[in-house]
Design a protein around this motif. Structure first.
Motif, PDB file in Angstrom:
ATOM      1  N   LEU A  62     107.192 -31.893  73.202  1.00 35.32           N
ATOM      2  CA  LEU A  62     106.012 -31.108  73.524  1.00 35.32           C
ATOM      3  C   LEU A  62     104.928 -31.226  72.445  1.00 35.32           C
ATOM      4  O   LEU A  62     103.757 -31.447  72.755  1.00 35.32           O
ATOM      5  N   GLU A  63     105.321 -31.141  71.195  1.00 32.07           N
ATOM      6  CA  GLU A  63     104.334 -31.173  70.104  1.00 32.07           C
ATOM      7  C   GLU A  63     103.717 -32.556  69.902  1.00 32.07           C
ATOM      8  O   GLU A  63     102.711 -32.699  69.212  1.00 32.07           O
ATOM      9  N   ASP A  64     104.288 -33.574  70.527  1.00 34.24           N
ATOM     10  CA  ASP A  64     103.757 -34.935  70.398  1.00 34.24           C
ATOM     11  C   ASP A  64     102.801 -35.319  71.527  1.00 34.24           C
ATOM     12  O   ASP A  64     102.148 -36.368  71.452  1.00 34.24           O
ATOM     13  N   ILE A  65     102.694 -34.489  72.564  1.00 36.66           N
ATOM     14  CA  ILE A  65     101.851 -34.827  73.713  1.00 36.66           C
ATOM     15  C   ILE A  65     100.371 -34.848  73.338  1.00 36.66           C
ATOM     16  O   ILE A  65      99.674 -35.833  73.601  1.00 36.66           O
ATOM     17  N   GLU A  66      99.874 -33.790  72.739  1.00 39.19           N
ATOM     18  CA  GLU A  66      98.439 -33.731  72.427  1.00 39.19           C
ATOM     19  C   GLU A  66      98.006 -34.861  71.493  1.00 39.19           C
ATOM     20  O   GLU A  66      97.004 -35.539  71.775  1.00 39.19           O
ATOM     21  N   PRO A  67      98.728 -35.125  70.380  1.00 36.75           N
ATOM     22  CA  PRO A  67      98.318 -36.247  69.526  1.00 36.75           C
ATOM     23  C   PRO A  67      98.332 -37.594  70.258  1.00 36.75           C
ATOM     24  O   PRO A  67      97.462 -38.436  70.027  1.00 36.75           O
ATOM     25  N   ALA A  68      99.280 -37.795  71.171  1.00 37.25           N
ATOM     26  CA  ALA A  68      99.340 -39.050  71.924  1.00 37.25           C
ATOM     27  C   ALA A  68      98.140 -39.179  72.858  1.00 37.25           C
ATOM     28  O   ALA A  68      97.536 -40.252  72.960  1.00 37.25           O
ATOM     29  N   ILE A  69      97.760 -38.100  73.525  1.00 36.68           N
ATOM     30  CA  ILE A  69      96.600 -38.127  74.426  1.00 36.68           C
ATOM     31  C   ILE A  69      95.318 -38.356  73.631  1.00 36.68           C
ATOM     32  O   ILE A  69      94.453 -39.137  74.041  1.00 36.68           O
ATOM     33  N   LEU A  70      95.186 -37.719  72.474  1.00 37.89           N
ATOM     34  CA  LEU A  70      94.001 -37.929  71.632  1.00 37.89           C
ATOM     35  C   LEU A  70      93.930 -39.369  71.137  1.00 37.89           C
ATOM     36  O   LEU A  70      92.847 -39.966  71.084  1.00 37.89           O
ATOM     37  N   LYS A  71      95.060 -39.953  70.782  1.00 42.37           N
ATOM     38  CA  LYS A  71      95.098 -41.347  70.339  1.00 42.37           C
ATOM     39  C   LYS A  71      94.721 -42.272  71.491  1.00 42.37           C
ATOM     40  O   LYS A  71      93.961 -43.224  71.307  1.00 42.37           O
ATOM     41  N   LEU A  72      95.237 -41.993  72.678  1.00 42.61           N
ATOM     42  CA  LEU A  72      94.896 -42.793  73.842  1.00 42.61           C
ATOM     43  C   LEU A  72      93.388 -42.729  74.120  1.00 42.61           C
ATOM     44  O   LEU A  72      92.748 -43.757  74.373  1.00 42.61           O
ATOM     45  N   LYS A  73      92.816 -41.549  74.047  1.00 40.02           N
ATOM     46  CA  LYS A  73      91.367 -41.391  74.236  1.00 40.02           C
ATOM     47  C   LYS A  73      90.608 -42.218  73.210  1.00 40.02           C
ATOM     48  O   LYS A  73      89.647 -42.923  73.548  1.00 40.02           O
ATOM     49  N   ALA A  82      87.991 -56.465  91.133  1.00 37.15           N
ATOM     50  CA  ALA A  82      86.911 -56.952  90.265  1.00 37.15           C
ATOM     51  C   ALA A  82      85.870 -55.856  90.053  1.00 37.15           C
ATOM     52  O   ALA A  82      85.535 -55.122  90.974  1.00 37.15           O
ATOM     53  N   ASN A  83      85.408 -55.756  88.815  1.00 39.79           N
ATOM     54  CA  ASN A  83      84.285 -54.878  88.469  1.00 39.79           C
ATOM     55  C   ASN A  83      84.498 -53.404  88.781  1.00 39.79           C
ATOM     56  O   ASN A  83      83.551 -52.695  89.072  1.00 39.79           O
ATOM     57  N   SER A  84      85.701 -52.935  88.760  1.00 40.75           N
ATOM     58  CA  SER A  84      85.951 -51.516  88.981  1.00 40.75           C
ATOM     59  C   SER A  84      85.978 -50.794  87.640  1.00 40.75           C
ATOM     60  O   SER A  84      86.754 -51.153  86.752  1.00 40.75           O
ATOM     61  N   SER A  85      85.118 -49.790  87.498  1.00 37.38           N
ATOM     62  CA  SER A  85      85.093 -49.039  86.241  1.00 37.38           C
ATOM     63  C   SER A  85      86.120 -47.912  86.233  1.00 37.38           C
ATOM     64  O   SER A  85      86.392 -47.330  85.194  1.00 37.38           O
ATOM     65  N   ILE A  86      86.692 -47.601  87.393  1.00 41.00           N
ATOM     66  CA  ILE A  86      87.709 -46.552  87.476  1.00 41.00           C
ATOM     67  C   ILE A  86      89.085 -47.191  87.330  1.00 41.00           C
ATOM     68  O   ILE A  86      89.436 -48.110  88.054  1.00 41.00           O
ATOM     69  N   LYS A  87      89.846 -46.702  86.373  1.00 44.90           N
ATOM     70  CA  LYS A  87      91.211 -47.163  86.136  1.00 44.90           C
ATOM     71  C   LYS A  87      92.148 -45.974  86.319  1.00 44.90           C
ATOM     72  O   LYS A  87      91.806 -44.843  85.978  1.00 44.90           O
ATOM     73  N   THR A  88      93.331 -46.233  86.845  1.00 42.57           N
ATOM     74  CA  THR A  88      94.319 -45.172  87.038  1.00 42.57           C
ATOM     75  C   THR A  88      95.496 -45.422  86.111  1.00 42.57           C
ATOM     76  O   THR A  88      96.121 -46.478  86.148  1.00 42.57           O
ATOM     77  N   LEU A  89      95.761 -44.428  85.268  1.00 43.93           N
ATOM     78  CA  LEU A  89      96.873 -44.483  84.326  1.00 43.93           C
ATOM     79  C   LEU A  89      98.013 -43.635  84.869  1.00 43.93           C
ATOM     80  O   LEU A  89      97.787 -42.612  85.512  1.00 43.93           O
ATOM     81  N   ILE A  90      99.224 -44.057  84.603  1.00 41.28           N
ATOM     82  CA  ILE A  90     100.405 -43.278  84.969  1.00 41.28           C
ATOM     83  C   ILE A  90     100.893 -42.623  83.682  1.00 41.28           C
ATOM     84  O   ILE A  90     101.357 -43.299  82.768  1.00 41.28           O
ATOM     85  N   ILE A  91     100.751 -41.324  83.621  1.00 39.99           N
ATOM     86  CA  ILE A  91     101.119 -40.576  82.421  1.00 39.99           C
ATOM     87  C   ILE A  91     102.469 -39.912  82.665  1.00 39.99           C
ATOM     88  O   ILE A  91     102.622 -39.109  83.578  1.00 39.99           O
ATOM     89  N   GLY A  92     103.429 -40.272  81.858  1.00 40.44           N
ATOM     90  CA  GLY A  92     104.765 -39.690  81.961  1.00 40.44           C
ATOM     91  C   GLY A  92     105.131 -39.015  80.656  1.00 40.44           C
ATOM     92  O   GLY A  92     104.670 -39.407  79.588  1.00 40.44           O
ATOM     93  N   PHE A  93     105.939 -38.004  80.753  1.00 39.76           N
ATOM     94  CA  PHE A  93     106.347 -37.321  79.531  1.00 39.76           C
ATOM     95  C   PHE A  93     107.830 -36.983  79.528  1.00 39.76           C
ATOM     96  O   PHE A  93     108.251 -35.949  79.040  1.00 39.76           O
ATOM     97  N   ALA A  94     108.636 -37.921  80.023  1.00 39.84           N
ATOM     98  CA  ALA A  94     110.080 -37.719  80.050  1.00 39.84           C
ATOM     99  C   ALA A  94     110.695 -37.873  78.662  1.00 39.84           C
ATOM    100  O   ALA A  94     111.673 -37.215  78.339  1.00 39.84           O
ATOM    101  N   LYS A  95     110.108 -38.747  77.834  1.00 40.67           N
ATOM    102  CA  LYS A  95     110.714 -39.063  76.532  1.00 40.67           C
ATOM    103  C   LYS A  95     109.896 -38.543  75.354  1.00 40.67           C
ATOM    104  O   LYS A  95     110.057 -39.018  74.248  1.00 40.67           O
ATOM    105  N   ILE A  96     109.028 -37.563  75.562  1.00 39.25           N
ATOM    106  CA  ILE A  96     108.155 -37.118  74.490  1.00 39.25           C
ATOM    107  C   ILE A  96     108.349 -35.623  74.245  1.00 39.25           C
ATOM    108  O   ILE A  96     108.505 -34.845  75.184  1.00 39.25           O
TER     109      ILE A  96
END
Length: 75
Positions: A59-70, A43-57
């Motif tokens: 190289l040129e698609d990584i930066e746009p995906a991270i920017l979209k996620l942000k 409850a009430n935790s402002s820190i979230k932990t994401l699991i970022i994987g790049f097995a199926k992506i």
């Protein structure tokens, strides 16, 4: 979850894990969080932990995906 390289990313967000996952899904971003390994979300935790994987992506698609996620988490 496909095997490959993964890293954990801690972010500050007022969104719940479920909201972050749904927004990512709505924007065609496959995203896992630590929520899938929790009995219940802290409850009430402002820190979230994401699991970022790049097995199926390409190289040129990584930066746009991270920017979209942000964008979807912070806007």
């Amino acid at each position: 979850m496909q095997a490959g390289l993964h890293f954990l990313l801690n972010i500050k967000s007022t969104l719940s894990y479920k909201e972050i996952e749904q927004k990512a899904h709505d924007n065609s971003i496959e995203l896992y969080t630590l929520r899938r390994f929790m009995v219940e979300e802290p409850a009430n935790s402002s820190i979230k932990t994401l699991i970022i994987g790049f097995a199926k992506i390409e190289l040129e698609d990584i930066e746009p995906a991270i920017l979209k996620l942000k964008e979807i988490i912070y806007n």
